[in-house]
Motif scaffolding. Structure first.
Motif, short mmCIF file in Angstrom:
data_model
loop_
_atom_site.label_atom_id
_atom_site.label_comp_id
_atom_site.label_asym_id
_atom_site.label_seq_id
_atom_site.Cartn_x
_atom_site.Cartn_y
_atom_site.Cartn_z
N PHE A 196 0.81 -1.22 0.00
CA PHE A 196 0.00 0.00 0.00
C PHE A 196 0.85 1.28 0.00
O PHE A 196 0.73 2.09 -0.92
CB PHE A 196 -1.00 -0.06 1.16
N PRO A 197 1.73 1.50 0.99
CA PRO A 197 2.50 2.75 0.94
C PRO A 197 3.45 2.81 -0.26
O PRO A 197 3.67 3.88 -0.82
CB PRO A 197 3.27 2.76 2.26
N LEU A 198 3.99 1.66 -0.68
CA LEU A 198 4.99 1.68 -1.75
C LEU A 198 4.40 2.03 -3.11
O LEU A 198 5.09 2.55 -3.97
CB LEU A 198 5.75 0.36 -1.81
N LEU A 203 1.35 5.72 -1.92
CA LEU A 203 1.66 6.91 -1.13
C LEU A 203 3.02 7.50 -1.45
O LEU A 203 3.68 8.04 -0.57
CB LEU A 203 1.57 6.57 0.37
N ILE A 204 3.49 7.37 -2.69
CA ILE A 204 4.83 7.89 -2.96
C ILE A 204 4.82 9.15 -3.83
O ILE A 204 5.85 9.58 -4.31
CB ILE A 204 5.75 6.82 -3.59
#
Lengths: 98, 207
Positions: free
Chosen positions: B200-202, B205-206
């Motif tokens: 999810f963050p990789l 959210l980048i």
């Protein structure tokens, strides 16, 4: 028999404990989304990975009951993580020189 | 004599700790499988930082966040189903297992809409629009489809496994005293959750 007693004692708290862990996980998700909106430069990815690691730690220790498993399980996981860390460190010791 | 025989059989055929340990060992192989992909991701991202940031702009953060919440909640329901069965509440346990499968299904439906939107934008492997983009862009979407696709496959497998566990629970193959199968299925589902916690963050959210 002793084992059974242990289990029932253990489980009397479990519903609420799991729900608390779940709320913690959702809070951490909200934090990671909020933090991503702020431009912190290189710190952003570090923050995201730190939060993801904390969430994984919660899932592994609580939901996957690693905290109540024997030491062998913990050593296994330690070895697996150690291998992954070595791989990533060696990988980037190569690439960072390019 | 008969009680003696019973104890002997249970001792011969049952080793719950060993079964769980075997499951953990299997999960480590999964960790290496996804770990390899995460290594590829980190190297390419390191080499094409700006491209990755620009490419991630078309990711739907809302769907990503919703799916994260869904998977985390499904992890809760499968964990609770084990507690419920241990407390001898079979119907509650079955309900919670069923809810877990439904959450998995909702996750996949969201994923379907997400992929359809991306494909509609021309962001799919080998599309002329994507190939005209810088290399980092192409790599980002290649990794996105492979990693979330492989993860989605794990969600499908997890759902099938849990449906079998529901059947076993109904047939009393899984009982409050013999529930290592359900525990192993739970471990698998939690691993799928952990993989998503990192995906999810990789990918989303980048920007």
């Amino acid at each position: 028999m002793i084992n059974n007693n242990e289990l029932s004692e253990h489980t009397s708290h479990s519903y609420s404990r799991y729900i608390l862990v779940w709320m913690g996980l959702l809070t951490l998700t909200a934090i990671t989304v909020a933090v991503a909106g702020v431009n912190l430069g290189d710190v952003t990815i570090t923050m995201a990975l730190v939060i993801a690691s904390i969430k994984s730690y919660l899932v592994i220790t609580e939901f996957m009951h690693l905290n109540t498993e024997s030491r062998t399980f913990k050593i296994f996981l330690g070895v697996a993580l150690f291998f992954i860390i070595i791989s990533i460190v060696l990988l980037f010791s190569d690439y960072s020189k390019m | 004599m008969s009680t003696h025989e019973q104890t002997v059989t249970t001792h011969v055929h049952r080793d719950d700790v060993g079964a769980r340990m075997g499951m953990w060992l299997f999960l480590f192989t999964e960790l290496i499988l996804f770990g390899g992909l995460f290594f590829v991701y980190s190297v390419y991202r390191f080499l094409h930082q700006t491209d990755f940031h620009v490419a991630a702009k078309s990711m739907n953060v809302f769907i990503g966040t919703t799916n994260t919440a869904i998977l985390l909640t499904s992890s809760l329901t499968i964990a609770l189903s084990i507690v419920a069965l241990r407390n001898r509440k079979k119907i509650l346990s079955l309900t919670l297992q069923g809810i877990t499968v439904i959450f998995g299904l909702i996750f996949l439906i969201n994923k379907y809409f997400e992929w359809t939107a991306e494909i509609h934008h021309g962001n799919y492997p080998g599309s002329p629009e994507l190939l005209s983009q810088p290399p980092g862009h192409i790599l980002f979407y290649g990794l996105y489809y492979v990693m979330t696709g492989l993860h989605g496959l794990h969600v499908i497998i997890g759902m099938i496994v849990i449906m079998f566990m529901m059947r076993f629970t109904i047939k009393d193959v899984i009982t409050p005293d013999r529930m290592v199968k359900l525990e192993a299925a739970g471990l698998y589902w939690h691993l799928v959750d952990i993989i998503w916690i990192f995906l999810f963050p990789l990918f989303y959210l980048i920007t």
